[in-house]
Scaffold this active site. Structure first.
Site, PDB file in Angstrom:
ATOM      1  N   ASP A  45       0.772  -1.121   0.042  1.00 51.40           N
ATOM      2  CA  ASP A  45       0.121  -0.072  -0.212  1.00 51.40           C
ATOM      3  C   ASP A  45       0.889   1.243  -0.288  1.00 51.40           C
ATOM      4  OD1 ASP A  45      -2.817   1.254   0.543  1.00 51.40           O
ATOM      5  OD2 ASP A  45      -1.453   2.178   2.012  1.00 51.40           O
ATOM      6  N   TYR A  50       3.904   9.091  -0.122  1.00 49.16           N
ATOM      7  CA  TYR A  50       4.827   8.583   0.537  1.00 49.16           C
ATOM      8  C   TYR A  50       6.224   8.719   0.028  1.00 49.16           C
ATOM      9  CZ  TYR A  50       0.335   6.214   2.569  1.00 49.16           C
ATOM     10  OH  TYR A  50      -0.677   5.985   3.029  1.00 49.16           O
ATOM     11  N   LYS A  75      -2.051   6.398  -4.416  1.00 46.15           N
ATOM     12  CA  LYS A  75      -3.006   7.087  -4.155  1.00 46.15           C
ATOM     13  C   LYS A  75      -2.646   8.725  -4.671  1.00 46.15           C
ATOM     14  CE  LYS A  75      -3.704   4.904   0.376  1.00 46.15           C
ATOM     15  NZ  LYS A  75      -1.943   4.489   0.701  1.00 46.15           N
ATOM     16  N   HIS A 108      -6.690   9.939  -2.481  1.00 46.88           N
ATOM     17  CA  HIS A 108      -6.084   9.856  -0.980  1.00 46.88           C
ATOM     18  C   HIS A 108      -6.884  10.639   0.105  1.00 46.88           C
ATOM     19  CE1 HIS A 108      -1.931   9.377   1.060  1.00 46.88           C
ATOM     20  NE2 HIS A 108      -3.018   9.250   2.083  1.00 46.88           N
TER      21      HIS A 108
HETATM   22  P1  NAD Z   1      -0.309   0.787  12.076  1.00 49.93           P
HETATM   23  O1  NAD Z   1      -1.703   0.569  12.831  1.00 49.93           O
HETATM   24  O2  NAD Z   1      -0.195  -0.152  11.072  1.00 49.93           O
HETATM   25  O3  NAD Z   1       0.828   0.530  13.125  1.00 49.93           O
HETATM   26  C1  NAD Z   1       2.034   0.651  12.676  1.00 49.93           C
HETATM   27  C2  NAD Z   1       3.059   0.467  13.931  1.00 49.93           C
HETATM   28  O4  NAD Z   1       2.856  -0.716  14.659  1.00 49.93           O
HETATM   29  C3  NAD Z   1       4.399   0.612  13.590  1.00 49.93           C
HETATM   30  O5  NAD Z   1       4.915   1.270  14.952  1.00 49.93           O
HETATM   31  C4  NAD Z   1       4.885  -0.722  13.844  1.00 49.93           C
HETATM   32  O6  NAD Z   1       6.235  -1.031  14.320  1.00 49.93           O
HETATM   33  C5  NAD Z   1       3.953  -1.302  14.968  1.00 49.93           C
HETATM   34  N1  NAD Z   1       3.752  -2.639  14.641  1.00 49.93           N
HETATM   35  C6  NAD Z   1       3.191  -3.476  13.674  1.00 49.93           C
HETATM   36  N2  NAD Z   1       3.079  -4.790  13.821  1.00 49.93           N
HETATM   37  C7  NAD Z   1       3.311  -5.158  15.035  1.00 49.93           C
HETATM   38  C8  NAD Z   1       3.286  -5.969  15.734  1.00 49.93           C
HETATM   39  N3  NAD Z   1       3.063  -7.421  15.431  1.00 49.93           N
HETATM   40  N4  NAD Z   1       3.702  -5.744  17.314  1.00 49.93           N
HETATM   41  C9  NAD Z   1       3.982  -4.861  17.677  1.00 49.93           C
HETATM   42  N5  NAD Z   1       4.082  -3.514  16.938  1.00 49.93           N
HETATM   43  C10 NAD Z   1       3.948  -3.698  15.628  1.00 49.93           C
HETATM   44  O7  NAD Z   1      -0.246   2.280  11.569  1.00 49.93           O
HETATM   45  P2  NAD Z   1       0.282   2.926   9.996  1.00 49.93           P
HETATM   46  O8  NAD Z   1       1.561   2.439   9.693  1.00 49.93           O
HETATM   47  O9  NAD Z   1       0.095   4.276  10.353  1.00 49.93           O
HETATM   48  O10 NAD Z   1      -1.016   2.460   9.165  1.00 49.93           O
HETATM   49  C11 NAD Z   1      -0.901   1.702   8.191  1.00 49.93           C
HETATM   50  C12 NAD Z   1      -0.712   1.699   6.843  1.00 49.93           C
HETATM   51  O11 NAD Z   1      -1.997   2.535   6.342  1.00 49.93           O
HETATM   52  C13 NAD Z   1       0.376   2.803   6.355  1.00 49.93           C
HETATM   53  O12 NAD Z   1       1.667   2.218   6.513  1.00 49.93           O
HETATM   54  C14 NAD Z   1       0.111   3.298   4.971  1.00 49.93           C
HETATM   55  O13 NAD Z   1       0.212   2.557   4.235  1.00 49.93           O
HETATM   56  C15 NAD Z   1      -1.590   3.267   5.508  1.00 49.93           C
HETATM   57  N6  NAD Z   1      -2.195   4.752   5.791  1.00 49.93           N
HETATM   58  C16 NAD Z   1      -3.130   5.340   4.817  1.00 49.93           C
HETATM   59  C17 NAD Z   1      -3.671   6.536   5.393  1.00 49.93           C
HETATM   60  C18 NAD Z   1      -4.763   6.937   4.362  1.00 49.93           C
HETATM   61  O14 NAD Z   1      -5.021   8.577   4.533  1.00 49.93           O
HETATM   62  N7  NAD Z   1      -5.195   6.415   3.440  1.00 49.93           N
HETATM   63  C19 NAD Z   1      -3.180   7.267   6.448  1.00 49.93           C
HETATM   64  C20 NAD Z   1      -2.462   6.550   7.214  1.00 49.93           C
HETATM   65  C21 NAD Z   1      -1.889   5.391   6.814  1.00 49.93           C
END
Ligand code: NAD
Length: 278
Positions: A45, A50, A75, A108
């Site tokens: 994604d 990004y 996006k 987005h």
């Molecule tokens: P997330 O909820 O996926 O959390 C990521 C965090 O959790 C990181 O710090 C990671 O190290 C930790 N983590 C992951 N797996 C873990 C595990 N098994 N145990 C402990 N910690 C763990 O948050 P995110 O990265 O902000 O969101 C995921 C994805 O969503 C982004 O990378 C992006 O691709 C997408 N996104 C989209 C939008 C949008 O507006 N469309 C906005 C924000 C994020």
């Protein structure tokens, strides 16, 4: 054991769990994403904003996984919502990845004050017709935004990617998506970790099922019918995040997690009715 793919309203498919890539950039990012593909991930994604579409394309080529097995999402940023600009931006996304097409492209943010998301949606429809995109969707679209693009174009998005985690589980939004045949994908599916992983409800369920807090939250997504895209640069965590096919939360477990949601549970206070990103 793997989870079945979801079939979208245009006949394309998406895996039940994808890899978020925000912050995975450059060669190190490409290596992490290629490793994820090697571990079995089939959805990356990305987004123009990004600044990692090049790394995504590199990861696809490095992985050795057949292109047609992989789903690449990007996006469209708010600064390119005008139709002609949107079409060029989509072409540039495809070129940056070095791939021939992208599997899924999302608007987005709706940026409703700018008032151009219908034009952007028209560009997405055209780009799909031209073969640049296999599937088109939106992100952060509220029910009124969905109604408007469907009314103006007759084309419903395949996906709406929205903030969704136990502290903000969005029942009305999920219903609105479903009413248009749209699959709801969850961003920040783990609530970015931290607080959620220490929540008594989540830790007690982790103990009950002998799973990690992250696995409990991701299994909750699967049973809710939302598609999580957790991000991790750690191989062990990425594997853990996909290893959720062989246990089930019962109704009482689901109710407990659903009970954590709060009306003001957004992580960044970014209400798509007013929040704008360019
Ligand atoms: P997330 O909820 O996926 O959390 C990521 C965090 O959790 C990181 O710090 C990671 O190290 C930790 N983590 C992951 N797996 C873990 C595990 N098994 N145990 C402990 N910690 C763990 O948050 P995110 O990265 O902000 O969101 C995921 C994805 O969503 C982004 O990378 C992006 O691709 C997408 N996104 C989209 C939008 C949008 O507006 N469309 C906005 C924000 C994020």
């Amino acid at each position: 054991m793997t989870l079945p793919d979801h079939t979208l309203n245009d006949g394309t498919t998406l895996p039940a769990v994808g890899l978020g890539t925000y912050g995975l950039r450059g060669i190190e990012g490409a290596e992490a994403m290629a490793a994820a593909l090697g571990e079995g991930y089939r959805l990356l994604d990305s987004a123009v904003n990004y600044e990692n579409e090049g790394a995504v394309g590199k990861a696809v080529r490095m992985s050795g996984v057949p292109r047609e097995e992989i789903r690449v999402t990007s996006k469209l940023p708010g600064r390119h919502h005008k139709k002609a600009a949107a079409l060029i931006a989509i072409e540039e996304s495809v070129l940056r990845t070095g791939l021939d097409y992208l599997d899924l492209y999302l608007i987005h943010w709706p940026n409703p004050n700018q008032g151009l998301f219908v034009e952007a949606w028209e560009a997405m429809i055209e780009a799909r017709e031209r073969g640049l995109l296999r599937s088109i969707g939106v992100s952060n679209f509220l029910p009124a935004h969905l109604d408007l693009i469907v009314e103006k174009t007759g084309v419903a998005p395949s996906v709406n990617q929205v903030e969704l985690h136990p502290y903000f589980n969005q029942p009305e939004q999920r219903e609105a998506d479903k009413s248009h045949g749209i699959v709801t994908q969850a961003w920040c599916p783990l609530g970015k970790g931290s607080d959620l992983f220490d929540d008594d409800v989540i830790t007690s369920l982790a103990e009950k099922h002998n799973r990690t807090p992250a696995q409990i939250v991701l299994r909750w997504h699967i049973q809710l019918g939302t598609l999580p895209i957790p991000k991790s640069s750690s191989s062990a965590r990425r594997k853990e995040n996909r290893d959720i096919a062989d246990f089930t939360l019962d109704d009482a477990d689901m109710d407990k997690i659903n009970g954590l949601t709060k009306p003001d549970g957004r992580l960044f206070d970014a209400d798509p009715a007013t929040h704008e990103e360019f």
